[in-house]
Scaffold this motif. Structure first.
Motif, PDB file in Angstrom:
ATOM      1  N   ARG A 213      30.360  35.573  45.829  1.00 43.51           N
ATOM      2  CA  ARG A 213      29.879  36.150  45.527  1.00 43.51           C
ATOM      3  C   ARG A 213      28.159  36.528  46.220  1.00 43.51           C
ATOM      4  O   ARG A 213      27.243  37.889  47.027  1.00 43.51           O
ATOM      5  CB  ARG A 213      29.550  35.790  43.744  1.00 43.51           C
ATOM      6  N   ARG A 214      27.824  35.145  46.759  1.00 46.84           N
ATOM      7  CA  ARG A 214      27.329  35.333  47.713  1.00 46.84           C
ATOM      8  C   ARG A 214      27.037  35.710  49.102  1.00 46.84           C
ATOM      9  O   ARG A 214      25.652  35.890  49.613  1.00 46.84           O
ATOM     10  CB  ARG A 214      26.447  33.007  47.110  1.00 46.84           C
ATOM     11  N   LEU A 215      28.113  35.657  49.120  1.00 51.99           N
ATOM     12  CA  LEU A 215      28.432  36.478  50.248  1.00 51.99           C
ATOM     13  C   LEU A 215      28.585  37.959  50.227  1.00 51.99           C
ATOM     14  O   LEU A 215      28.133  39.034  51.353  1.00 51.99           O
ATOM     15  CB  LEU A 215      29.956  35.987  51.080  1.00 51.99           C
ATOM     16  N   GLY A 216      28.287  37.989  49.247  1.00 52.53           N
ATOM     17  CA  GLY A 216      27.660  39.800  48.565  1.00 52.53           C
ATOM     18  C   GLY A 216      28.840  40.175  47.880  1.00 52.53           C
ATOM     19  O   GLY A 216      29.187  41.663  48.004  1.00 52.53           O
ATOM     20  N   LEU A 217      29.929  39.734  47.488  1.00 53.23           N
ATOM     21  CA  LEU A 217      31.223  40.479  47.011  1.00 53.23           C
ATOM     22  C   LEU A 217      31.369  41.004  45.361  1.00 53.23           C
ATOM     23  O   LEU A 217      30.593  39.672  44.466  1.00 53.23           O
ATOM     24  CB  LEU A 217      32.694  39.354  47.185  1.00 53.23           C
ATOM     25  N   ALA A 218      31.563  42.326  45.449  1.00 55.21           N
ATOM     26  CA  ALA A 218      31.325  42.907  43.852  1.00 55.21           C
ATOM     27  C   ALA A 218      32.547  43.318  43.446  1.00 55.21           C
ATOM     28  O   ALA A 218      32.322  42.954  41.956  1.00 55.21           O
ATOM     29  CB  ALA A 218      30.520  44.494  44.387  1.00 55.21           C
ATOM     30  N   ALA A 219      33.354  43.345  44.187  1.00 54.61           N
ATOM     31  CA  ALA A 219      35.008  42.994  43.639  1.00 54.61           C
ATOM     32  C   ALA A 219      35.188  41.867  42.997  1.00 54.61           C
ATOM     33  O   ALA A 219      34.735  40.899  43.350  1.00 54.61           O
ATOM     34  CB  ALA A 219      35.808  44.457  44.303  1.00 54.61           C
ATOM     35  N   ASP A 220      36.609  42.105  42.644  1.00 61.87           N
ATOM     36  CA  ASP A 220      37.140  41.317  41.905  1.00 61.87           C
ATOM     37  C   ASP A 220      38.099  40.479  43.252  1.00 61.87           C
ATOM     38  O   ASP A 220      38.495  41.102  44.026  1.00 61.87           O
ATOM     39  CB  ASP A 220      38.140  41.081  40.873  1.00 61.87           C
ATOM     40  N   LEU A 221      38.504  39.121  43.476  1.00 55.22           N
ATOM     41  CA  LEU A 221      39.107  38.138  44.274  1.00 55.22           C
ATOM     42  C   LEU A 221      40.349  38.528  44.218  1.00 55.22           C
ATOM     43  O   LEU A 221      40.981  38.341  45.235  1.00 55.22           O
ATOM     44  CB  LEU A 221      38.035  37.008  44.461  1.00 55.22           C
ATOM     45  N   VAL A 222      40.463  37.950  43.060  1.00 55.73           N
ATOM     46  CA  VAL A 222      42.458  37.666  42.945  1.00 55.73           C
ATOM     47  C   VAL A 222      42.694  38.952  42.730  1.00 55.73           C
ATOM     48  O   VAL A 222      42.393  40.150  43.072  1.00 55.73           O
ATOM     49  CB  VAL A 222      42.535  37.186  41.601  1.00 55.73           C
ATOM     50  N   GLY A 223      43.708  39.055  43.959  1.00 54.17           N
ATOM     51  CA  GLY A 223      44.526  40.595  44.057  1.00 54.17           C
ATOM     52  C   GLY A 223      44.157  40.944  45.680  1.00 54.17           C
ATOM     53  O   GLY A 223      45.491  42.141  45.833  1.00 54.17           O
ATOM     54  N   ALA A 224      43.212  40.134  46.436  1.00 62.10           N
ATOM     55  CA  ALA A 224      42.900  41.442  47.466  1.00 62.10           C
ATOM     56  C   ALA A 224      43.192  40.538  48.313  1.00 62.10           C
ATOM     57  O   ALA A 224      43.017  38.957  48.334  1.00 62.10           O
ATOM     58  CB  ALA A 224      41.353  40.579  47.358  1.00 62.10           C
ATOM     59  N   ARG A 225      43.266  40.976  49.405  1.00 61.52           N
ATOM     60  CA  ARG A 225      43.520  40.636  51.094  1.00 61.52           C
ATOM     61  C   ARG A 225      42.094  39.978  51.365  1.00 61.52           C
ATOM     62  O   ARG A 225      41.181  39.998  51.618  1.00 61.52           O
ATOM     63  CB  ARG A 225      44.511  41.684  52.218  1.00 61.52           C
ATOM     64  N   LEU A 226      42.919  38.387  52.033  1.00 58.76           N
ATOM     65  CA  LEU A 226      41.631  37.541  51.005  1.00 58.76           C
ATOM     66  C   LEU A 226      40.711  37.794  53.131  1.00 58.76           C
ATOM     67  O   LEU A 226      39.896  37.789  53.747  1.00 58.76           O
ATOM     68  CB  LEU A 226      42.028  36.050  51.704  1.00 58.76           C
ATOM     69  N   ASP A 227      42.127  38.090  53.902  1.00 54.35           N
ATOM     70  CA  ASP A 227      41.432  38.119  55.724  1.00 54.35           C
ATOM     71  C   ASP A 227      40.521  39.529  55.417  1.00 54.35           C
ATOM     72  O   ASP A 227      38.837  39.601  56.573  1.00 54.35           O
ATOM     73  CB  ASP A 227      43.275  38.591  56.781  1.00 54.35           C
ATOM     74  N   ARG A 228      40.751  40.789  55.017  1.00 52.26           N
ATOM     75  CA  ARG A 228      40.619  42.261  54.871  1.00 52.26           C
ATOM     76  C   ARG A 228      39.130  41.683  54.520  1.00 52.26           C
ATOM     77  O   ARG A 228      37.988  42.289  55.155  1.00 52.26           O
ATOM     78  CB  ARG A 228      41.313  43.488  54.605  1.00 52.26           C
ATOM     79  N   THR A 229      39.290  41.294  53.684  1.00 47.03           N
ATOM     80  CA  THR A 229      37.869  40.555  52.176  1.00 47.03           C
ATOM     81  C   THR A 229      36.966  40.208  53.312  1.00 47.03           C
ATOM     82  O   THR A 229      35.431  40.862  53.520  1.00 47.03           O
ATOM     83  CB  THR A 229      38.069  40.414  51.511  1.00 47.03           C
ATOM     84  N   THR A 230      37.161  38.967  53.457  1.00 48.09           N
ATOM     85  CA  THR A 230      36.443  38.330  54.303  1.00 48.09           C
ATOM     86  C   THR A 230      35.791  38.751  55.552  1.00 48.09           C
ATOM     87  O   THR A 230      34.479  38.534  55.627  1.00 48.09           O
ATOM     88  CB  THR A 230      37.169  36.880  54.406  1.00 48.09           C
ATOM     89  N   LEU A 231      36.986  39.269  56.493  1.00 53.33           N
ATOM     90  CA  LEU A 231      36.233  40.500  57.829  1.00 53.33           C
ATOM     91  C   LEU A 231      35.300  41.676  57.597  1.00 53.33           C
ATOM     92  O   LEU A 231      33.850  42.383  57.685  1.00 53.33           O
ATOM     93  CB  LEU A 231      36.796  40.593  58.534  1.00 53.33           C
ATOM     94  N   GLU A 232      35.755  42.417  56.058  1.00 48.96           N
ATOM     95  CA  GLU A 232      34.721  43.445  54.958  1.00 48.96           C
ATOM     96  C   GLU A 232      32.666  42.248  55.208  1.00 48.96           C
ATOM     97  O   GLU A 232      31.612  43.258  55.541  1.00 48.96           O
ATOM     98  CB  GLU A 232      35.255  43.825  54.144  1.00 48.96           C
ATOM     99  N   LEU A 233      32.820  41.565  54.816  1.00 48.25           N
ATOM    100  CA  LEU A 233      31.794  40.476  54.129  1.00 48.25           C
ATOM    101  C   LEU A 233      30.956  40.196  55.208  1.00 48.25           C
ATOM    102  O   LEU A 233      29.725  40.180  54.870  1.00 48.25           O
ATOM    103  CB  LEU A 233      31.884  39.850  53.079  1.00 48.25           C
ATOM    104  N   ALA A 234      31.776  39.886  56.651  1.00 56.01           N
ATOM    105  CA  ALA A 234      30.907  39.361  57.491  1.00 56.01           C
ATOM    106  C   ALA A 234      29.433  40.635  58.487  1.00 56.01           C
ATOM    107  O   ALA A 234      29.943  41.305  58.236  1.00 56.01           O
ATOM    108  CB  ALA A 234      31.620  38.875  58.470  1.00 56.01           C
TER     109      ALA A 234
END
Length: 514
Positions: A213-234
């Motif tokens: 959340r502090r990185l800027g995630l607004a959606a739910d993390l469960v069910g998401a591909r962690l690698d894609r989500t992490t790269l999008e937040l970078a």
């Protein structure tokens, strides 16, 4: 307490490769203890194969301990009915469980809790395998005194602990190809994500979710591909860790960092491989924003200090050049000699600051400084005859608070030896140094013994150190006795010449160096 390596070499017949495997396991088994909410004790067969010895122990940070006592060095022999006094009695009753895990090569569990220690404890034993061979057994003891209906987090922890234990028993953990870990890797309590074999998040602990959340995630993390989500937040335009994709996907045992919105999060992935099949991964998450900010401040501070030393050195060299220029304009020999001596004193201090400008802390290798100061003092004071300064022994690393006055002392003593000891002729100046550091054989405080000697004409018969009017010797006495708390003695050598003996305690240096 003996080191793990010492215990293994002294009491077991394990090979070097087995020892290295156990070191890797023990360096990372806090993870298993925390996921299991259990104590871990590592047992290895004795060299004569008539029992077991405990060589390592780990308590959980996520739950109560089952052992108040330290079990390391406890011995379980085949012909013993009980154990050494340092071993908890309940281990006696679980000896059969350790033997069964070893003989059957599988994880063994007791059906009923053990109450012999006053609290219910569930016992399990996990065989440790390397390249198909059993080398040890882990006893896992869970204190059930605070047992309750487990939460989703606890169930995920226990499931992950079971997978990790199975990997240990199959020889798949620790990882032989794991990249270098950072100084402070994330722990289970910092934040935990569990991924499935496709890299999708199936569970996110509250701490891990907060970090994202502090990185800027607004959606739910469960069910998401962690690698894609992490790269999008970078952060766009920021230098990315090239291993970030592999770490966030859980496919490789390594660590990476992601930075976004001024927040830095550290990730550590642990692939879960059971029966040769990757079933998912654990990714531990830690917010290291404040830690990185402090590291940057320290780096800036260190760079500033080194720059200050560099500028001080330049300014001292300028002062020396001005004094040298002034000396050349004087016709009075005494005045020129006084300015030349001042040039040498300033130069010795400049050498220390030059060395400090190249080190990250306030500690310098004084051997190099001593050689340069000795050569400089001999050249400045020489009247054209061959003067050979020679050092015997090592000063080692010294704090700047000791190195600066000691460099001036060394310059004065060498200069005095050239001018007053050797006079107008050639000769040898010897600097002998012996350092005694605190440790085995030297129970007292660290100290330094220094002797500067020449093979010249020796001391005048009426020489008195306390009453001398020599500015150089007064400076030496003030620095050694007054500032550094050492001892100073000047005496004739039996073979001819003069020797200056200095004893220097290094407690001050040890207090100053972190």
């Amino acid at each position: 307490m003996p080191h793990l390596s010492d215990l293994i070499r002294r009491h077991t017949s394990l090979k070097q490769a087995d020892l290295e495997w156990i070191h890797s396991l023990v360096s990372d088994w806090q993870l298993l203890a925390d996921l299991s909410f259990a104590d871990l004790v590592l047992w290895v067969r004795l060299r004569d194969d008539d029992g077991w010895i405990a060589i390592a122990q780990m308590r959980p940070t996520t739950g109560p301990t089952a052992f108040q006592d330290d079990l390391v060095e406890a011995v379980l022999r085949d012909d013993m009915t009980d154990l050494t006094s340092r071993t908890a009695p309940r281990v006696v009753g679980r000896r059969a469980l350790i033997d069964r895990a070893w003989s059957e090569g599988r994880i063994c569990r007791d059906g009923d809790p053990d109450w012999s220690g006053g609290v219910p404890v569930r016992e399990e034993t996990i065989p440790v395998r390397r390249e198909g061979n059993l080398i040890a057994v882990i006893q896992r003891s869970t204190n059930l005194s605070s047992a309750r209906t487990p939460s989703r987090l606890e169930l995920t922890y226990l499931q992950s602990a079971g997978d990790l234990a199975q990997m240990i028993s199959e020889g798949a953990f620790p990882f032989s190809d794991q990249g270098p870990l950072m100084v402070r890797s994330p722990r289970v309590g910092d934040g935990l994500l569990r991924l499935d074999q496709n890299g999708e998040v199936v569970y996110a602990s509250p701490n891990a979710l907060s970090a994202y959340r502090r990185l800027g995630l607004a959606a739910d993390l469960v069910g998401a591909r962690l690698d894609r989500t992490t790269l999008e937040l970078a952060s766009q335009g920021e230098a990315r860790d090239e291993n970030l994709t592999y770490t966030a996907s859980g496919r490789a045992p390594q660590e990476s960092e992601i930075e976004a919105r001024g927040v830095t999060v550290q990730l550590r992935s642990i692939p879960l491989i059971v029966d040769g099949v990757r079933i998912g991964a654990l990714v531990m998450v830690r917010d290291v924003t404040e830690l990185r900010r402090r590291e940057r401040e320290l780096m800036t501070k260190d760079a500033t200090i080194r720059e200050i030393h560099h500028r001080v050195k330049n300014n001292l060299q300028t002062v020396a050049a001005l004094l040298r220029l002034q000396s050349r304009r004087l016709d009075i020999p005494e005045a020129r000699a006084a300015l030349d001596e001042a040039v040498g004193r300033v130069g010795s201090i400049a050498i220390v600051h030059e060395m400090l400008s190249h080190t990250p802390d306030e500690v310098v290798d004084f051997d190099d400084i001593a050689d340069r100061v000795m050569q400089m003092a001999a050249e400045v004071s020489s009247t054209g005859h061959a003067v050979v300064p020679r050092r015997d022994g090592h000063f080692g690393l010294l704090n700047a608070l000791v190195a600066t006055p000691l460099s001036m002392v060394l310059a004065e003593l060498v200069q005095n030896a050239v001018e007053h000891g050797l006079g107008q002729g050639p000769g040898l100046i010897e600097v002998r140094v012996r350092r005694f550091d605190t440790g085995p054989g030297h129970p007292g405080p660290s100290s330094l013994e220094l002797a500067v000697s020449d093979d010249g004409g020796g001391l005048p018969e009426d020489f008195d150190l306390e009453g001398t009017t020599s500015l150089g010797l007064q400076i030496v006495r003030t620095l050694i006795v007054g500032e550094l708390g050492g001892t100073l003695a000047i005496r004739p050598k039996e073979s001819g010449g003069t020797e200056v003996a200095i004893g220097l305690p290094l407690e001050h240096e040890e207090r100053e160096v972190p």
